[in-house]
Design an enzyme around this catalytic site. Sequence first.
Site, PDB file in Angstrom:
ATOM      1  N   LYS A   1    -112.277  16.412 -65.817  1.00  0.00           N
ATOM      2  CA  LYS A   1    -111.970  15.023 -66.079  1.00  0.00           C
ATOM      3  C   LYS A   1    -110.482  14.730 -65.897  1.00  0.00           C
ATOM      4  CE  LYS A   1    -113.847  15.488 -70.231  1.00  0.00           C
ATOM      5  NZ  LYS A   1    -114.444  15.366 -71.543  1.00  0.00           N
ATOM      6  N   GLY A   2    -109.683  15.782 -65.942  1.00  0.00           N
ATOM      7  CA  GLY A   2    -108.232  15.597 -65.984  1.00  0.00           C
ATOM      8  C   GLY A   2    -107.659  14.785 -64.848  1.00  0.00           C
TER       9      GLY A   2
ATOM     10  N   GLU B   1    -106.446  17.526 -57.678  1.00  0.00           N
ATOM     11  CA  GLU B   1    -106.449  18.203 -58.978  1.00  0.00           C
ATOM     12  C   GLU B   1    -105.298  17.674 -59.815  1.00  0.00           C
ATOM     13  OE1 GLU B   1    -107.558  19.719 -61.431  1.00  0.00           O
ATOM     14  OE2 GLU B   1    -108.163  21.769 -61.066  1.00  0.00           O
TER      15      GLU B   1
ATOM     16  N   ASP C   1    -102.684  25.746 -62.367  1.00  0.00           N
ATOM     17  CA  ASP C   1    -102.121  26.604 -63.415  1.00  0.00           C
ATOM     18  C   ASP C   1    -102.355  28.077 -63.056  1.00  0.00           C
ATOM     19  OD1 ASP C   1    -100.913  26.910 -66.022  1.00  0.00           O
ATOM     20  OD2 ASP C   1    -102.890  27.193 -66.877  1.00  0.00           O
TER      21      ASP C   1
ATOM     22  N   LYS D   1     -97.774  24.766 -61.584  1.00  0.00           N
ATOM     23  CA  LYS D   1     -97.031  25.672 -62.465  1.00  0.00           C
ATOM     24  C   LYS D   1     -97.087  27.075 -61.873  1.00  0.00           C
ATOM     25  CE  LYS D   1     -99.109  24.563 -66.546  1.00  0.00           C
ATOM     26  NZ  LYS D   1     -99.326  24.494 -68.006  1.00  0.00           N
TER      27      LYS D   1
ATOM     28  N   PHE E   1     -96.930  23.580 -71.591  1.00  0.00           N
ATOM     29  CA  PHE E   1     -98.195  22.860 -71.672  1.00  0.00           C
ATOM     30  C   PHE E   1     -97.897  21.373 -71.757  1.00  0.00           C
ATOM     31  CE2 PHE E   1    -102.098  21.223 -73.448  1.00  0.00           C
ATOM     32  CZ  PHE E   1    -103.046  21.923 -72.700  1.00  0.00           C
ATOM     33  N   VAL E   2     -98.409  20.623 -70.803  1.00  0.00           N
ATOM     34  CA  VAL E   2     -98.095  19.197 -70.736  1.00  0.00           C
ATOM     35  C   VAL E   2     -99.337  18.342 -70.968  1.00  0.00           C
ATOM     36  CG1 VAL E   2     -96.078  19.475 -69.232  1.00  0.00           C
ATOM     37  CG2 VAL E   2     -98.342  19.244 -68.206  1.00  0.00           C
TER      38      VAL E   2
ATOM     39  N   ASP F   1    -105.051  16.669 -71.108  1.00  0.00           N
ATOM     40  CA  ASP F   1    -105.365  16.612 -72.534  1.00  0.00           C
ATOM     41  C   ASP F   1    -104.957  17.860 -73.298  1.00  0.00           C
ATOM     42  OD1 ASP F   1    -107.434  18.322 -71.324  1.00  0.00           O
ATOM     43  OD2 ASP F   1    -108.389  18.221 -73.295  1.00  0.00           O
TER      44      ASP F   1
ATOM     45  N   ARG G   1    -105.017  11.989 -73.001  1.00  0.00           N
ATOM     46  CA  ARG G   1    -105.279  11.711 -71.580  1.00  0.00           C
ATOM     47  C   ARG G   1    -104.820  10.311 -71.191  1.00  0.00           C
ATOM     48  NH1 ARG G   1    -108.686  15.733 -69.419  1.00  0.00           N
ATOM     49  NH2 ARG G   1    -110.311  16.538 -70.789  1.00  0.00           N
TER      50      ARG G   1
END
Length: 179
Positions: free
Chosen positions: A42-43, A97, A101, A129, A152-153, A159, A165
Site C-alpha cells: 500500500k505504501g 515502489e 530497503d 536506502k 526509518f522514515v 507507515d 501514511r
Amino acid sequence: MDKDIQEVLFTADQIQERIRQLGQELTRDYEGKFPVVVGVLKGVVVFYADMVRQIQTHCQMDFMTISSYQGTQSTGNMVVKGDISADLKGRHVLVLEDIYDTGNSLTFVREHLLSKEPASLKICTLFDKPERRKPGITLQADYVGFTIPNAFVVGYGLDYNEKYRNLPYVGILKPEIYQ
Ligand code: IMP
Ligand code: MG
C-alpha cells in the site's frame, strides 16, 4: 507538524519538485510505448498518484499486493496476495515502489513480473536506502527519487504500524514512538 515527528526530511514541495523531474525522464523514456505502471501496495499509493500525473504519455495503471512471512530465516518469504490484472506479455512495465530497503520486496516483485514475459521491466523508487541492502542483492533501481541514509522514515505513503501514511511530508519518528 505531527507531534510524533522528530525531523522533516523532505517537504511536500521538495517531493513534488523531484517527481516533476522524474516525470520528464519517464515521459521521454516511455513516449509512445503505453507502459503498464505497476504499483506495489500500500505504501506506494500517494507517490503513485502524483507520479503518474507527471507522465505525459498514455500509461495503463495496475497494482499488486505482496506480503512477507517472517519465518525463522532472515530472508523474508514473499507471497503475492493480490496480482495485477493486465496481461504483461510483450508490454513495457514500469514498477513504482515507495522505498527500496533490504531489496527483498523488489527482487521478488521483479521475478514475479518477469515470469509474465514483458517486453521490458524497469523500476522507479521514490526512496533508496542502499546501506540497508542485503548482501547478494545487486539489483539497482532504474529511477530513484532520493537516496537516503539508514533511517526509518514515515509519511507520504510510508507507515509505522499503519500510521502516518497520510502525512504530506516525509520525516523521522521520535525514538520514543518505537517503544
Ligand atoms: P525491502 O523488501 O526490505 O526492500 O522493503 C521494502 C518495503 O519495506 C517498503 O515497500 C516499505 O513498505 C517497507 N519499508 C522499508 N523501509 C521503510 C521505512 O523507512 N519506512 C517505512 N516503511 C519502510
Ligand atoms: Mg511497500
